[in-house]
Design an enzyme around this catalytic site. Structure first.
Site, PDB file in Angstrom:
ATOM      1  N   THR A  83      34.814  -3.990 -69.350  1.00  0.00           N
ATOM      2  CA  THR A  83      34.908  -4.709 -70.614  1.00  0.00           C
ATOM      3  C   THR A  83      36.708  -3.849 -70.730  1.00  0.00           C
ATOM      4  O   THR A  83      37.397  -3.294 -70.317  1.00  0.00           O
ATOM      5  CB  THR A  83      34.744  -4.394 -71.903  1.00  0.00           C
ATOM      6  OG1 THR A  83      35.337  -4.547 -71.831  1.00  0.00           O
ATOM      7  CG2 THR A  83      34.285  -2.730 -71.554  1.00  0.00           C
ATOM      8  N   GLU A  84      37.943  -4.885 -71.557  1.00  0.00           N
ATOM      9  CA  GLU A  84      39.152  -4.453 -71.535  1.00  0.00           C
ATOM     10  C   GLU A  84      39.409  -3.612 -72.529  1.00  0.00           C
ATOM     11  O   GLU A  84      40.701  -2.913 -72.607  1.00  0.00           O
ATOM     12  CB  GLU A  84      39.636  -5.650 -72.423  1.00  0.00           C
ATOM     13  CG  GLU A  84      39.297  -7.073 -72.451  1.00  0.00           C
ATOM     14  CD  GLU A  84      38.550  -7.904 -72.784  1.00  0.00           C
ATOM     15  OE1 GLU A  84      38.795  -8.963 -73.379  1.00  0.00           O
ATOM     16  OE2 GLU A  84      37.376  -8.196 -72.117  1.00  0.00           O
ATOM     17  N   ASN A  85      38.823  -2.771 -72.465  1.00  0.00           N
ATOM     18  CA  ASN A  85      38.674  -1.023 -73.415  1.00  0.00           C
ATOM     19  C   ASN A  85      38.799  -0.230 -72.818  1.00  0.00           C
ATOM     20  O   ASN A  85      38.632   0.826 -72.808  1.00  0.00           O
ATOM     21  CB  ASN A  85      37.758  -1.694 -74.806  1.00  0.00           C
ATOM     22  CG  ASN A  85      36.413  -1.166 -75.284  1.00  0.00           C
ATOM     23  OD1 ASN A  85      35.814  -2.032 -74.193  1.00  0.00           O
ATOM     24  ND2 ASN A  85      35.664  -0.739 -75.615  1.00  0.00           N
ATOM     25  N   GLY A  86      38.195  -0.562 -71.634  1.00  0.00           N
ATOM     26  CA  GLY A  86      38.394   0.598 -70.399  1.00  0.00           C
ATOM     27  C   GLY A  86      37.138   0.900 -70.194  1.00  0.00           C
ATOM     28  O   GLY A  86      36.765   2.484 -70.249  1.00  0.00           O
TER      29      GLY A  86
END
Length: 210
Positions: free
Chosen positions: A45-48
């Site tokens: 996921t892009e938030n890490g």
């Protein structure tokens, strides 16, 4: 079973063991809930986060453990965490094998619109453009039509285009299309539907190879 979950299951069937896969907001997030525990797929996921698991029940939700759409998720064994900048570097560097994206529309050349509705306040593009360009494969997971029955697989996009790169696969509750030589090709019709229904509810031109 809900329509959204049905579509998520159909999209999940296109994922392969060993792949790193990013899930877009909306129907794609449900792929985390339908993947088998031994699928061999690692969700990013892009938030890490790498190792996203299915959504928890309400009693076990951790408000600090969320996906890019701020929805609660769980961890799988071996989950790792990193900055959003590192996450986007993975995407832009071609280290994400597949992305499953939701759309407003997809045209007959495989281009998608999924980030803007003129005149309406929405969150914006997020990571969609990066995923469209950086993921090795892009799978669309969407309802075949809007709530009022308007086709979402269209001749020409009516919303702002997300990017020039065409997607690889389009999965709906009724059908699967693949891109071959720049054209949409109907490769599968789901149980409970037939080619006549698909033709009636699709405004794009496409070939048939079921």
């Amino acid at each position: 079973m809900s329509l959204s979950r049905t579509i998520a299951e159909r999209a999940a069937s296109h994922l392969k063991p060993g792949e790193i896969v990013n899930l877009g907001i909306g129907i794609p997030t449900l792929v985390a809930d339908v993947l088998a525990a031994d699928s061999g797929v690692a969700l990013q996921t892009e938030n890490g986060m790498l190792g996203v698991g299915p959504a928890p029940d309400e009693a076990h939700a951790d408000p600090e453990l969320v996906n890019a759409g701020k929805k609660p998720v769980t961890e799988t064994l071996g989950t790792s965490y990193f900055s959003s900048a590192a996450s986007f570097a993975m995407i832009r560097g071609g280290h994400v094998d597949a992305a499953v994206l939701g759309i407003l529309e997809v045209d007959e050349q495989g281009r998608i619109a999924n980030w803007s509705v003129p005149g309406k306040p929405i969150l914006g593009v997020g990571g969609a453009m990066d995923l469209l360009e950086g993921a090795r494969r892009v799978i669309v997971a969407t309802t075949h039509t809007t709530k009022d029955g308007t086709p979402k697989i269209v001749h020409e996009l009516g919303y702002p285009v997300t990017g020039r790169r065409p997607v690889d696969v389009v999965v709906t509750e009724a059908a699967t299309f693949e891109l071959h030589n720049g054209r949409l090709v109907l490769t599968e019709v789901a149980n409970g539907y037939d080619e006549a229904w698909v033709a009636e509810h699709t405004s794009a031109d496409y070939e048939v190879r079921t």
